[in-house]
Design an enzyme around this catalytic site. Sequence first.
Site, short mmCIF file in Angstrom:
data_model
loop_
_atom_site.label_atom_id
_atom_site.label_comp_id
_atom_site.label_asym_id
_atom_site.label_seq_id
_atom_site.Cartn_x
_atom_site.Cartn_y
_atom_site.Cartn_z
N LYS A 281 -15.75 7.08 -12.44
CA LYS A 281 -16.26 8.34 -12.50
C LYS A 281 -17.90 7.74 -11.67
O LYS A 281 -18.46 6.67 -11.95
CB LYS A 281 -16.99 8.86 -13.81
CG LYS A 281 -15.77 9.17 -14.77
CD LYS A 281 -16.15 9.89 -16.04
CE LYS A 281 -15.08 9.73 -17.04
NZ LYS A 281 -14.88 8.35 -17.81
N ASP B 15 -9.66 4.79 -19.06
CA ASP B 15 -10.53 5.47 -18.85
C ASP B 15 -12.05 4.80 -18.85
O ASP B 15 -12.35 4.41 -19.81
CB ASP B 15 -10.83 6.81 -19.43
CG ASP B 15 -12.05 7.67 -18.91
OD1 ASP B 15 -11.60 8.44 -18.04
OD2 ASP B 15 -12.99 7.73 -19.93
N HIS C 7 -18.95 12.52 -12.60
CA HIS C 7 -19.21 12.41 -14.21
C HIS C 7 -19.99 13.72 -14.73
O HIS C 7 -19.60 14.29 -15.75
CB HIS C 7 -20.18 11.32 -14.32
CG HIS C 7 -20.15 10.52 -15.56
ND1 HIS C 7 -20.12 9.26 -16.02
CD2 HIS C 7 -19.68 11.09 -16.81
CE1 HIS C 7 -20.03 8.88 -17.18
NE2 HIS C 7 -19.86 10.29 -17.76
N TYR D 6 -20.93 3.57 -18.17
CA TYR D 6 -20.90 3.27 -19.37
C TYR D 6 -21.23 1.74 -19.51
O TYR D 6 -21.30 1.00 -20.48
CB TYR D 6 -19.18 3.09 -19.85
CG TYR D 6 -18.61 4.35 -19.80
CD1 TYR D 6 -19.47 5.64 -19.87
CD2 TYR D 6 -17.26 4.47 -19.84
CE1 TYR D 6 -18.83 6.85 -19.96
CE2 TYR D 6 -16.82 5.80 -19.85
CZ TYR D 6 -17.62 6.92 -19.71
OH TYR D 6 -16.95 8.12 -19.99
#
Length: 310
Positions: free
Chosen positions: A79, A45, A110, A50
């Site tokens: 996402k 994931d 997200h 990120y």
Amino acid sequence: MTDKTYTLNNGVSIPALGLGTWQSAPGKVKSAVSHAIRSGYRLIDGAYCYGNEDEVGQGIQEALASGGVKREDLFVVSKVWTTYNTRIEAGLDKSLKDLGLDYVDLFLVHWPLLMNPEGNHDKFPTLPDGSRDIIRDYNHVDTWKQMEKLLGTGKVKAIGVSNYSKRYLEQLLPHATVVPAVNQIENSPALPQQEIVDLCKEKGIHIMAYSPLGSTGGPLTQAEPVVKIAEKHSVKASTVLLSYHVARGSTVLAKSVTSERIDENKKIIALSEEDMKALNEYSDKLTAEGKVQRFVYPPFGVDFGFPDKS
């Protein structure tokens, strides 16, 4: 338990356990992802926000090059970030480029808000006073309409949402041609979010749980019922907290960059009805007392419809 799977509402198979990569330290993500895949994990994931999808991609490629695992064996999640919610495919293409992949198995919204796509930062645009630059008249249903179009591109196998409350799902579903395959939410005995879980079950939306230990530091590992159940089964408290989600029929994301911990997190156990009753009673008590614990709630200044934050 890394081989246990569920079937999504579009027939795609999703693993019960995955490796989470949020807040994973730079320079350690590649080896963590590579080790996880080589040790049996099949779900990875990630997200554009990120800032480490290039390392995630390197880890995937390293594991594939080692043999024994093919791309089609993996379930890769990404996402779209909030600054790309009006240009979904462009956001997806950024992630695919960083990952070095032709497609992702699951692509999620997200968060259901729009930060200024023409603002002063690609991910976190701000106003002169330092607050987040958010487009207030945005409708998250418009983003979902763009998500649905991705299914015809071959770049995604399934689409879903993340951080969606019951209220937001109820706003979305009447306008959805495609029901989201997944809703990824913060979920644990300290934040059961039963109203979301129940609605998703009714509508055929699979729950994917993040922060199962209560985020950084794993505060839930000290909770009395968790400790008692761990002692009963002679396992770590973290094992109980991960196993809780599989007992609920959800996919759970375990986050770590250390090989030992990644291996340890695979040891999901079968919790008894008595175990789940104790955990559910703990959840019900926190809910009744208004003491549920939400650890992930960015300062957007938006009411997303969660009862503990509304």
